[in-house]
Design an enzyme around this catalytic site. Structure first.
Site, PDB file in Angstrom:
ATOM      1  N   ILE A   1       0.847  -1.196   0.000  1.00  0.00           N
ATOM      2  CA  ILE A   1       0.000   0.000   0.000  1.00  0.00           C
ATOM      3  C   ILE A   1       0.884   1.249   0.000  1.00  0.00           C
ATOM      4  CG2 ILE A   1      -1.890   1.198   1.144  1.00  0.00           C
ATOM      5  CD1 ILE A   1      -2.626  -1.391   2.549  1.00  0.00           C
TER       6      ILE A   1
ATOM      7  N   ASN B   1       1.311   5.644  -1.408  1.00  0.00           N
ATOM      8  CA  ASN B   1       0.634   6.928  -1.230  1.00  0.00           C
ATOM      9  C   ASN B   1      -0.609   7.059  -2.099  1.00  0.00           C
ATOM     10  OD1 ASN B   1       2.489   8.134   0.635  1.00  0.00           O
ATOM     11  ND2 ASN B   1       3.953   8.236  -1.050  1.00  0.00           N
TER      12      ASN B   1
ATOM     13  N   THR C   1      -1.885   4.096  -4.278  1.00  0.00           N
ATOM     14  CA  THR C   1      -2.515   2.843  -4.732  1.00  0.00           C
ATOM     15  C   THR C   1      -2.394   1.696  -3.719  1.00  0.00           C
ATOM     16  OG1 THR C   1      -0.477   2.137  -5.833  1.00  0.00           O
ATOM     17  CG2 THR C   1      -2.142   3.209  -7.232  1.00  0.00           C
TER      18      THR C   1
ATOM     19  N   TYR D   1      18.401   5.907  10.254  1.00  0.00           N
ATOM     20  CA  TYR D   1      17.468   6.836   9.603  1.00  0.00           C
ATOM     21  C   TYR D   1      16.145   6.870  10.371  1.00  0.00           C
ATOM     22  CZ  TYR D   1      15.082   9.038   5.573  1.00  0.00           C
ATOM     23  OH  TYR D   1      14.392   9.880   4.742  1.00  0.00           O
TER      24      TYR D   1
ATOM     25  N   ASP E   1       8.073   0.329   3.136  1.00  0.00           N
ATOM     26  CA  ASP E   1       8.342  -0.092   1.750  1.00  0.00           C
ATOM     27  C   ASP E   1       9.821   0.056   1.410  1.00  0.00           C
ATOM     28  OD1 ASP E   1       8.092   2.660   1.947  1.00  0.00           O
ATOM     29  OD2 ASP E   1       6.977   2.890   0.070  1.00  0.00           O
TER      30      ASP E   1
ATOM     31  N   THR F   1      10.465  24.597 -25.103  1.00  0.00           N
ATOM     32  CA  THR F   1       9.985  24.451 -23.729  1.00  0.00           C
ATOM     33  C   THR F   1       9.684  22.995 -23.370  1.00  0.00           C
ATOM     34  OG1 THR F   1       9.020  26.642 -23.981  1.00  0.00           O
ATOM     35  CG2 THR F   1       8.365  25.407 -22.038  1.00  0.00           C
TER      36      THR F   1
END
Lengths: 208, 208
Positions: free
Chosen positions: A6, A8, A10, A68, A74, A144
């Protein structure tokens, strides 16, 4: 056994060796097998558990040491098993983690390609272009559309290459194959998260 | 003589050697001197001309040859007068242009620092952090706030340094001084656009 990652944006299922994605607002399918999942999204976790009350959160079985603070499950699962190299998970965000002699060294988080495209459109309607993602990096852009596409790729590729510094880069996530063309010493492992989830299940025979 | 540089998000005036910024929706002040302006924003141009009907658009006086299609007048004006080097205008977008022997070689457009910060918050509320823009680039980030700040700076600094390749980098725009700390061989010229606008006016004595 069904796996689910799971994120952010889907629910990413792995059912009978096939991937199926559902957006967060979509109705989840009827599934009769045991579901093992990991999640970085508390609201979506609640939705999954309300649909499948017996689903098993593998997070409790993941042993991953790091200094960390705030590393998503994930990212931890993606890093499992790599001794030396850089793991890149290229989705709506692009996480980049460095492993050295089996120890996590830290990492960083770039915006994903689609999100960056949207950012330009928000800055000015004059910057709202479809991307030209086959860029020749030897040429400085002359319009651009190329300027934006070049910038998005460079903004992602250069920080990854700098930190990798000739080490192996393992790419996973929806934009892995796109980035593979631009990153030296890179390999795609589209199902890395699911493979490592299987590894966790195999190592904890009590799970299911 | 009053100068005005109209961007994507502000009217940027230069009045009596002082800068004054107004957001696009704000009421413009009463001004009695001649106003010379450049603009990349058609709607804002109309607002300026409706308030000051005699304002002079300097775009008609700019002589700037380039192969680049769709180059904003602010970028052209910023590049005027530089023979060799890279011009970076760091605002809501960050434009990067390369000059060689007085000829424009092309350029690219990165999202601005504030816009990139907003992009993270849009990806996930877990990525909504104030930036820690004093980054030690020798260290791999060890928490999410540093991971985002590091990524934003690297995504901007590395493409600029790569294209500059030891040449001079001239920085202007609101984030010039911030980027100056991270880009080798860079100099800040906060008033570059206005200085070059003055040069155009001086070279066309008929203007005002």
């Amino acid at each position: 056994m069904i796996l689910c990652d799971i994120g952010n944006s889907t629910f990413h299922f792995y059912i009978n060796e096939k991937e199926r994605k559902f957006f967060l607002h979509e109705e989840l399918p009827s599934l009769n097998e045991t579901i093992c999942f990991i999640s970085v999204n508390d609201k979506a976790t609640a939705k999954l558990l309300s649909r499948y009350p017996n689903a098993i959160n593998l997070e409790h079985y993941v042993k991953f040491e790091t200094q960390y603070v705030g590393m998503g499950i994930d990212r931890k699962v993606a890093c499992l098993g790599l001794r030396d190299g850089v793991i890149v998970d290229a989705g709506s965000a692009i996480t980049v983690d460095v492993m050295k002699e089996g120890t996590h060294q830290g990492g960083f988080i770039l915006p994903g390609i689609r999100k960056l495209k949207e950012t330009y459109a928000q800055i000015s309607p004059k910057l709202d272009f479809d991307l030209a993602l086959k860029q020749n990096f030897d040429k400085i852009p002359q319009n651009t559309k190329d300027a934006i596409s070049y910038s998005i790729l460079k903004a992602i590729v250069l920080p990854i290459q700098e930190i990798a510094h000739n080490q192996t880069v393992v790419l996973t996530g929806g934009d892995a194959s796109l980035l593979h063309e631009y990153i030296q010493n890179s390999t795609c492992k589209n199902e890395l998260i699911f493979e490592n989830m299987k590894g966790i299940i195999d190592a904890n025979s009590c799970i299911a």
